[in-house]
Design a protein around this motif. Structure first.
Motif, mmCIF file in Angstrom:
data_model
loop_
_atom_site.group_PDB
_atom_site.id
_atom_site.type_symbol
_atom_site.label_atom_id
_atom_site.label_comp_id
_atom_site.label_asym_id
_atom_site.label_seq_id
_atom_site.Cartn_x
_atom_site.Cartn_y
_atom_site.Cartn_z
ATOM 1 N N HIS B 38 0.806 -1.219 0.000
ATOM 2 C CA HIS B 38 0.000 0.000 0.000
ATOM 3 C C HIS B 38 0.839 1.269 0.000
ATOM 4 O O HIS B 38 2.026 1.235 0.330
ATOM 5 C CB HIS B 38 -0.943 -0.010 1.201
ATOM 6 N N VAL B 39 0.162 2.355 -0.332
ATOM 7 C CA VAL B 39 0.818 3.661 -0.337
ATOM 8 C C VAL B 39 0.104 4.545 0.679
ATOM 9 O O VAL B 39 -1.095 4.783 0.562
ATOM 10 C CB VAL B 39 0.713 4.311 -1.735
ATOM 11 N N GLY B 40 0.855 5.016 1.666
ATOM 12 C CA GLY B 40 0.225 5.869 2.671
ATOM 13 C C GLY B 40 0.763 7.276 2.678
ATOM 14 O O GLY B 40 0.139 8.169 3.245
ATOM 15 N N CYS B 41 1.951 7.495 2.113
ATOM 16 C CA CYS B 41 2.493 8.851 2.188
ATOM 17 C C CYS B 41 3.382 9.230 1.021
ATOM 18 O O CYS B 41 3.531 10.400 0.723
ATOM 19 C CB CYS B 41 3.253 9.046 3.496
ATOM 20 N N GLU B 42 4.010 8.275 0.395
ATOM 21 C CA GLU B 42 4.949 8.540 -0.700
ATOM 22 C C GLU B 42 6.133 9.404 -0.287
ATOM 23 O O GLU B 42 6.789 9.974 -1.145
ATOM 24 C CB GLU B 42 4.232 9.206 -1.895
ATOM 25 N N HIS B 43 6.361 9.548 1.020
ATOM 26 C CA HIS B 43 7.591 10.221 1.401
ATOM 27 C C HIS B 43 8.362 9.502 2.493
ATOM 28 O O HIS B 43 9.078 10.120 3.278
ATOM 29 C CB HIS B 43 7.411 11.715 1.657
ATOM 30 N N GLY B 44 8.200 8.207 2.528
ATOM 31 C CA GLY B 44 9.137 7.427 3.319
ATOM 32 C C GLY B 44 8.882 7.368 4.812
ATOM 33 O O GLY B 44 9.724 6.862 5.559
ATOM 34 N N ILE B 45 7.742 7.839 5.302
ATOM 35 C CA ILE B 45 7.537 7.860 6.746
ATOM 36 C C ILE B 45 6.594 6.748 7.226
ATOM 37 O O ILE B 45 6.835 6.112 8.245
ATOM 38 C CB ILE B 45 6.958 9.216 7.213
ATOM 39 N N CYS B 46 5.503 6.494 6.502
ATOM 40 C CA CYS B 46 4.451 5.642 7.071
ATOM 41 C C CYS B 46 4.778 4.151 7.003
ATOM 42 O O CYS B 46 4.285 3.368 7.802
ATOM 43 C CB CYS B 46 3.116 5.924 6.384
ATOM 44 N N GLY B 47 5.560 3.748 6.035
ATOM 45 C CA GLY B 47 5.958 2.344 5.951
ATOM 46 C C GLY B 47 4.910 1.418 5.366
ATOM 47 O O GLY B 47 5.114 0.206 5.311
ATOM 48 N N ALA B 48 3.782 1.951 4.909
ATOM 49 C CA ALA B 48 2.739 1.092 4.328
ATOM 50 C C ALA B 48 3.261 0.366 3.096
ATOM 51 O O ALA B 48 2.765 -0.701 2.733
ATOM 52 C CB ALA B 48 1.513 1.921 3.966
ATOM 53 N N CYS B 49 4.280 0.941 2.467
ATOM 54 C CA CYS B 49 4.791 0.386 1.210
ATOM 55 C C CYS B 49 5.961 -0.570 1.420
ATOM 56 O O CYS B 49 6.643 -0.936 0.462
ATOM 57 C CB CYS B 49 5.245 1.535 0.314
ATOM 58 N N THR B 50 6.217 -0.960 2.673
ATOM 59 C CA THR B 50 7.411 -1.770 2.966
ATOM 60 C C THR B 50 7.375 -3.120 2.247
ATOM 61 O O THR B 50 6.401 -3.866 2.330
ATOM 62 C CB THR B 50 7.533 -2.000 4.479
ATOM 63 N N ALA B 58 12.388 -2.511 2.980
ATOM 64 C CA ALA B 58 12.711 -1.251 2.313
ATOM 65 C C ALA B 58 11.412 -0.540 1.954
ATOM 66 O O ALA B 58 10.376 -1.169 1.757
ATOM 67 C CB ALA B 58 13.526 -1.511 1.057
ATOM 68 N N ARG B 59 11.477 0.806 1.872
ATOM 69 C CA ARG B 59 10.318 1.614 1.500
ATOM 70 C C ARG B 59 10.208 1.636 -0.023
ATOM 71 O O ARG B 59 11.017 2.272 -0.693
ATOM 72 C CB ARG B 59 10.493 3.053 1.976
ATOM 73 N N ALA B 60 9.189 1.006 -0.556
ATOM 74 C CA ALA B 60 9.076 0.926 -2.012
ATOM 75 C C ALA B 60 8.706 2.255 -2.650
ATOM 76 O O ALA B 60 8.840 2.419 -3.857
ATOM 77 C CB ALA B 60 8.051 -0.140 -2.396
ATOM 78 N N CYS B 61 8.257 3.235 -1.828
ATOM 79 C CA CYS B 61 7.930 4.541 -2.411
ATOM 80 C C CYS B 61 9.180 5.382 -2.586
ATOM 81 O O CYS B 61 9.161 6.383 -3.288
ATOM 82 C CB CYS B 61 6.916 5.288 -1.551
ATOM 83 N N LEU B 62 10.260 4.995 -1.922
ATOM 84 C CA LEU B 62 11.488 5.787 -2.004
ATOM 85 C C LEU B 62 12.479 5.204 -3.008
ATOM 86 O O LEU B 62 13.558 5.741 -3.189
ATOM 87 C CB LEU B 62 12.168 5.890 -0.636
HETATM 88 S S1 FES Z 1 4.167 5.112 1.269
HETATM 89 FE FE1 FES Z 1 4.649 5.864 3.238
HETATM 90 S S2 FES Z 1 6.664 5.129 3.460
HETATM 91 FE FE2 FES Z 1 6.204 4.607 1.447
#
Ligand code: FES
Ligand code: FES
Lengths: 787, 168
Positions: B38-50, B58-62
Motif C-alpha cells: 500500500h501507499v500511505g504517504c509517498e515520502h518514506g515515513i508511514c511504511g505502508a509500502c514496505t 525497504a520503502r518501495a515509495c522511495l
Molecule cells: S508510502 Fe509511506 S513510506 Fe512509502
C-alpha cells in the motif's frame, strides 16, 4: 482453490456467538494482500485526476488559465468551476438566522478561494505522473485578500469576512441552556474555579487517504462511484443533486477502507468533481488524494477554545457550570452535519457524568481561512471532557479534597438520570469504573511511586460517558435539515440455508463482517460463517446512514437482529406447517434448523420448500425467505462510559512526557466481540494521546499550512504509545436489541483529559498548570527548570 | 524516455518498459497488479509500502524500480501458501487482532518478516522499536507488537524442537 484452513471458532460456554472473540472474517484477505481498497481498482481506459489547488489562503480568483495544462503530454482534459456547472453543496440547520448562517461550498472554487489547498480546477490524464505534470502547468491569478487565521481574529471587530453572508465570521451561535438564578449560585458559592483551554487543530488521518473511482455504466444507465466513504447514501444524494441525475442513476459502493475516523463521514468536493468528469467524458476517472493534500486540504477537526467557570460548595458539591465555547470550523460547513457539529455537541452534553443543577452555555462556530472541518472520532467530547475534568482537578485543589474523591461525590449514580441539559442518561457504571480504575493503579503500586526521588511522576484520571445510540430523535434536537439516526436491514435466506444480511452501516476497520454476523448467528442459531454481511452499496441497501458516532452495533446491529428475528419467525411458521404442528411449539434449534418436539427440519429443508416447492407452503405465506426490519433508538439514546487512568513521567531535560502506564475501565454494555472492543479502545486511546501530546495542524500568519508532510505533522508511533490495560464492566443497554452500546470513540474521548491531568499532577510542585493541548513541551521544560 | 528493466518479484521474473522516474511501489501495484503493498504517504515515513529487497525491509515509495534490477523483491503476496493458507506471522496477526482496517498491515508484515529473519532472538522491546518505524492509525500498536513477539517465540520453539529431535 482449497478453502484456507481457519482457526476453529470458539463459542462462549453458553453456546452463544455474541461475546466470543471469534476469528475475524476480514482477516484472511487483508493479511494476504487481497483486500480491495479504492486505489486497487483499475477499470479499462481509466483516467487519473488531480486538482489545481489554491496557493492562497484568501483571495479573489482573477483568472484560471488551463490552456498550458491541456497541452501537457498525456493530459486529456482540465476543467474549472465555470466549465463544469455543478450545483454547490450546502448543509443546513433548521435554526433562525441569528443562530445559523448557511454557506455554500462550491465543488470547485468559483470566484474566491478560502483556504490553501481549496480545489480550483480538476485535471485528468492518462497516467498519474502525467496528471501531476498537468497540474503544475495551470496558471491561476489571484487578488489576495487579508486572511483570517485564528478564531480570535475571526471574531475581532472589523475582521475581514470569510463569507460575506456571515457577519463576524460566525456561522453558528447558540445558547442552548441558561438555568435561571445561575448568577446567584456563582455569587454565593464557596468556591469558583475558572478554566481556559485551547485544543489544537488535528487531522483524523486515516492511513488510506481519500479516493474515488467513477465511471458511467451504459448498461445500467448509472454513474458508478466506488469511493472510500463512511456515508455512501449521502454521497449518492449530494452527487445526484450536484450533477443533476436521479438518485437511481447513481450507484455508490464502498470497497475495503483504510480507516475513516469521521474524516470520511462527510461528502467531499473532490469525489463529486471526479465523478462529474467521468460523467462528462463517459470514461472512468480515478482520484487518489496524496498525503500532502490529505494533510493540508482534507477535512480537519478539534480546534476549540473554552472559557468556563464552575461553582462548588464547601463539601465539594458541583453547583453550576458556565461555559463559552468557540470552535474554529475553517472555511466551509460540512455536509450533512454543518459547522454546528462541534458547538452543538459540546453545548448539549458538557456536564457529562456529573450531577449538576445549573448550567449555562454559549456555543459558536466561527469560519476562518483554513481547511474546513468534519466530525472526528469523539466530536467535541475529547475537548469538553478535558475541560470538565480540569475543572474537577482545580476545584479539588482549591477545596483541599482529593480529586478522585471529589469526582466520587458528584458522579451520577442513580439512573435513569435527567440532566440539566434535558438528557436522560440510561444506566451506566460511572462510579464503579472510577473506583476500579483507581484501585487498579493503586494495586499496581503507582501511587507510592509518585513520590519516588529524582523522578517527576504524575497520575491523572478522566471520567466520561458518551452518547452512542443517536437515534433520529436525538439528531432531530440538533435541528439538522437531514436527520440521521435509524437503520434498516434486510435478510434473505438462500436455498442452502445460509443468509445474506444488509446493513446501512459500514465497516472501515471495525469488523462488521464478523460482529454483525455474530448477532445474526445467535438470533437464528447458525454458525457465523454461514452469514454474509452486505454493506456499502446503495443499489443493494435501503437508505442508510453509514458509520459514525459509534452507531453501527447499537443501531445497525439492532436492525440486523430485528430482521433476523423476523426471518426466524417465518422459518418457524413454515416448519410448523410442514410438521403439522402449532407455530408456538416450533423453535429454532440453535443448529441451523427448527425443532418441534423431537422432530426437526434444517433451514435447507425449509428453504427447499420456500423456493422449489412453494405449493407446500402454508396458506397465505408467499414463496421466498426474507425479512426487513428497521431500528431507531427512542428517547435520548444510550450512553457508554469509562474511566481512564494514566501515569506519566516528565523529563526535566527536554520537557518530554513519557506514559508509564495506561488503564482503561470501559463499559459499552454487552461486548459482541471483546477483542474488537479492546482494539477500538486501544486505537482510540492512541489517537487521544496523539491529540494530547503530539499532533497539531498549524498555519503561519498568511494562512500557509506549516505541517504539509509527516516530517512536520507528528503522528505517534509504537515508541510513543504505551500498552493499555483494559478492564470491562458490563451494563447492558435496555434500548438496543443486543444490549450493546457503542465502542468506537471512547478511547479518544478519555485520553486527552487523563493525560493532561497526569501532566499537571506531575507539575504540582512547580505551581504551573497547563490547560492547552497538545501540551507544550517548552512549558513543561520551563516549569521544571524553575522548580 | 522509456527504459527496459527486469525485475524479480516473489520469485517471478518480469520485463518492463517504464519511465525511469517510476517508483517501485507504483510498478508493483499498477504494472504488476500486486496491490497488496500500500501507499500511505509517498515520502518514506508511514511504511505502508514496505517490501523486502534482498531480504531486508525497504520503502518501495522511495526506490525507483530501475534501482532494484537484479535484486530479489518480496511483497506481502508471497507470505501465504498458494492455496491461501496464511503463514505463521499472518496467523499471529489475526489471533492477536493486530489489524483493524488492514491498510498498514502488508507493510507491518513485511517489516516483521524481514526483521525476524535477521533477528530471530529479538526481545519484545526490540520488536516494539522496529514496529515504531511504520505507522498504524487503528490499533494503538500493542497487538501488532504482541503478534510479532508471539510469532518469534513460536519460531524459536519450533527451531528448538527441531534441534532436540535431531540430537535425540
Ligand atoms: S508510502 Fe509511506 S513510506 Fe512509502
Ligand atoms: S490497521 Fe488500520 S492503519 Fe493499521
Amino acid at each position: 482453490m482449497a478453502e484456507p484452513p481457519r482457526r476453529t471458532p470458539h463459542l462462549r460456554r453458553d453456546g452463544t456467538w455474541v461475546g466470543a472473540s471469534v476469528p475475524r472474517r476480514e482477516d484472511p484477505r487483508l493479511l494476504a494482500g487481497r483486500g480491495r481498497f479504492v486505489d486497487d481498482i483499475v477499470l479499462p481506459g481509466m483516467l487519473h485526476a488531480q486538482f489545481v489547488r489554491s496557493t492562497e489562503a484568501h483571495a479573489e480568483i482573477v483568472s484560471v488559465d488551463l490552456s498550458e495544462v491541456r497541452a501537457v503530454p498525456g493530459v486529456v482534459a482540465a476543467y474549472s468551476a465555470t466549465d463544469l456547472h455543478l450545483r454547490d453543496v450546502t448543509a443546513l440547520l433548521d435554526r433562525p438566522p441569528h443562530e445559523f448562517v448557511p454557506t455554500a461550498m462550491p465543488v470547485l472554487a468559483r470566484d474566491r478561494v478560502r483556504y490553501v489547498g481549496e480545489p480550483v480546477a480538476i485535471v485528468v490524464a492518462r497516467d498519474p505522473y502525467a496528471v501531476e505534470d498537468g497540474v503544475e502547468a495551470a496558471i491561476v491569478e489571484y487578488a489576495p485578500l487579508q486572511p483570517v487565521v485564528s478564531d480570535t481574529a475571526a471574531l475581532a471587530e472589523g475582521a475581514p469576512l470569510v463569507h460575506a453572508e456571515a457577519p463576524r465570521n460566525t456561522l453558528v451561535d447558540v445558547s442552548l441552556f441558561a438555568t435561571e438564578g445561575i448568577d446567584t449560585i456563582f455569587d454565593e458559592a464557596h468556591t469558583v474555579v475558572e478554566v481556559h483551554t485551547k485544543t489544537g487543530r488535528q487531522n483524523a488521518l486515516p492511513l488510506e487517504t481519500r479516493g474515488v473511482v467513477a465511471d458511467w455504466d451504459d448498461r445500467d444507465e448509472q454513474l458508478r462511484v466506488q469511493t472510500c466513504s463512511q456515508v455512501p447514501h449521502q454521497v449518492r444524494t449530494v452527487l445526484a443533486q450536484c450533477v443533476g441525475l436521479d438518485e437511481k442513476q447513481v450507484r455508490v459502493t464502498v470497497p475495503d477502507m483504510g480507516g475513516g475516523f469521521g474524516q470520511k463521514c462527510v461528502v467531499g468536493r473532490e469525489e463529486i468533481a471526479a465523478a462529474a468528469v467521468a460523467l462528462r467524458l463517459r470514461k472512468p476517472v480515478k482520484w487518489i488524494e496524496d498525503r500532502r493534500d490529505a494533510l493540508t486540504a482534507a477535512f480537519l477537526a478539534r480546534e476549540q477554545r473554552y472559557a468556563v467557570r464552575a461553582a462548588f460548595s464547601a463539601e465539594g458539591e458541583f453547583l453550576a457550570l458556565d461555559a463559552d465555547v468557540v470552535c474554529d470550523m475553517g472555511a466551509y460547513s460540512c455536509y450533512p452535519f454543518t459547522a454546528g457539529i462541534e458547538p452543538l455537541m459540546a453545548s448539549a452534553e458538557m456536564p457529562g457524568v456529573y450531577k449538576l443543577p445549573a448550567y449555562r452555555v454559549r456555543g459558536r462556530a466561527v469560519t476562518t481561512n483554513k481547511a474546513p472541518t468534519a466530525p472526528y472520532r469523539g466530536v467535541s467530547r475529547p475537548q469538553y471532557v478535558m475541560v470538565v475534568e480540569r475543572v474537577f482537578e482545580k476545584a479539588a485543589r482549591a477545596l483541599g479534597i482529593d480529586a478522585v474523591e471529589l469526582r466520587r461525590r458528584n458522579v451520577i449514580t442513580v439512573f435513569p438520570y435527567k440532566g440539566v441539559n434535558n438528557i436522560t442518561y440510561d444506566p451506566g457504571s460511572y462510579l464503579e469504573s472510577l473506583d476500579l480504575c483507581e484501585q487498579t493503579l493503586r494495586d499496581e503500586g503507582w501511587f507510592s511511586r509518585r513520590s519516588e526521588e529524582n523522578r517527576v511522576i504524575g497520575i491523572g484520571f478522566s471520567c466520561f460517558s458518551e452518547r452512542t445510540g443517536y437515534g433520529s430523535g436525538a439528531f432531530a434536537q440538533r435541528r439538522m435539515q437531514v436527520v440521521p439516526g435509524f437503520d434498516i436491514s434486510e435478510i434473505r435466506m438462500d436455498l442452502d440455508g445460509t443468509v445474506s444480511v444488509t446493513t446501512g452501516t459500514l465497516s472501515h476497520g471495525q469488523s462488521h463482517e464478523t460482529t454483525m454476523a455474530q448477532i445474526v448467528a445467535d438470533r437464528l442459531g447458525l454458525p457465523y460463517d454461514r452469514v454474509k454481511i452486505v454493506q456499502g452499496d446503495t443499489d443493494r441497501i435501503t437508505y442508510g446512514w453509514g458509520s459514525f458516532a459509534s452507531r453501527s452495533i447499537t443501531i445497525g446491529g439492532s436492525a440486523v437482529a430485528a430482521a433476523s428475528v423476523k426471518l426466524g419467525d417465518q422459518l418457524r411458521e413454515i416448519a410448523a406447517h410442514l410438521l403439522e404442528a402449532d407455530v408456538d411449539s416450533a423453535e429454532l434449534d440453535g443448529a441451523g434448523g427448527v425443532r418441534v418436539g423431537d422432530r426437526s427440519l434444517s433451514f435447507a429443508d425449509i428453504a427447499d420448500v420456500a423456493y422449489l416447492k412453494a405449493h407446500l407452503l402454508p396458506k397465505g405465506v408467499g414463496p421466498g425467505l426474507s425479512a426487513t426490519a428497521s431500528f431507531d433508538v427512542g428517547g435520548d439514546g444510550t450512553f457508554s462510559n469509562a474511566t481512564h487512568g494514566v501515569v506519566v513521567e516528565l523529563d526535566p531535560g527536554t520537557g518530554g512526557v513519557e506514559i508509564l502506564r495506561y488503564v482503561c475501565v470501559e463499559d459499552c454494555g454487552v461486548a459482541i466481540h471483546p477483542q474488537v472492543v479492546e482494539g477500538q479502545a486501544r486505537g482510540g486511546i492512541a489517537q487521544g494521546i496523539a491529540g494530547a501530546l503530539f499532533e497539531q495542524v498549524t498555519y503561519d500568519d498568511a494562512g500557509q499550512p506549516l505541517a504539509p508532510s509527516f516530517m512536520e505533522y507528528k503522528v505517534p508511533t509504537a515508541a510513543e504509545i504505551p500498552d493499555v490495560r483494559i478492564e470491562h464492566l458490563e451494563t447492558p443497554c435496555a434500548f438496543t436489541e443486543s444490549g450493546a452500546k457503542g465502542a468506537g470513540e471512547g478511547g479518544t474521548i478519555g485520553a486527552p483529559a487523563a493525560v493532561l491531568n497526569a501532566v499537571n499532577d506531575a507539575l504540582r510542585h512547580t505551581g504551573v498548570e497547563l490547560d492547552d493541548t497538545p501540551v507544550p513541551r517548552e512549558a513543561i521544560f520551563r516549569a521544571l527548570e524553575k522548580a | 524516455m522509456i527504459q527496459l528493466i527486469e525485475l524479480t518479484v516473489n520469485g517471478e521474473r518480469h520485463d518492463l518498459a517504464i519511465e525511469p522516474r517510476r517508483t517501485l511501489v507504483d510498478v508493483l501495484r499498477h504494472d504488476l497488479g500486486l496491490t497488496g503493498t500500500h501507499v500511505g504517504c509517498e515520502h518514506g515515513i508511514c511504511g505502508a509500502c514496505t517490501v523486502l529487497v534482498d531480504g531486508a525491509p525497504a520503502r518501495a515509495c522511495l526506490l525507483f524500480a530501475a534501482q532494484v534490477e537484479g535484486s530479489e523483491i518480496r511483497t506481502v503476496e508471497s507470505l501465504a501458501e498458494p492455496d491461501g493458507t496464511l503463514n505463521d506471522l499472518q496467523q499471529c496477526f489475526s489471533e492477536h487482532h493486530g489489524l483493524q482496517c488492514g491498510f498498514c498491515t502488508p507493510g507491518m508484515l513485511m517489516l516483521a518478516e524481514g526483521y525476524l529473519a535477521e533477528e530471530p532472538e529479538a526481545t519484545k522491546e526490540e520488536i516494539r522499536e522496529v514496529v515504531a518505524s511504520n505507522l498504524c492509525r487503528c490499533t494503538g500498536y500493542q497487538t501488532i507488537v504482541e503478534a510479532i513477539d508471539d510469532c518469534a517465540s513460536r519460531r524459536r520453539a519450533a527451531f528448538q524442537d527441531q534441534l532436540d529431535r535431531s540430537t535425540a
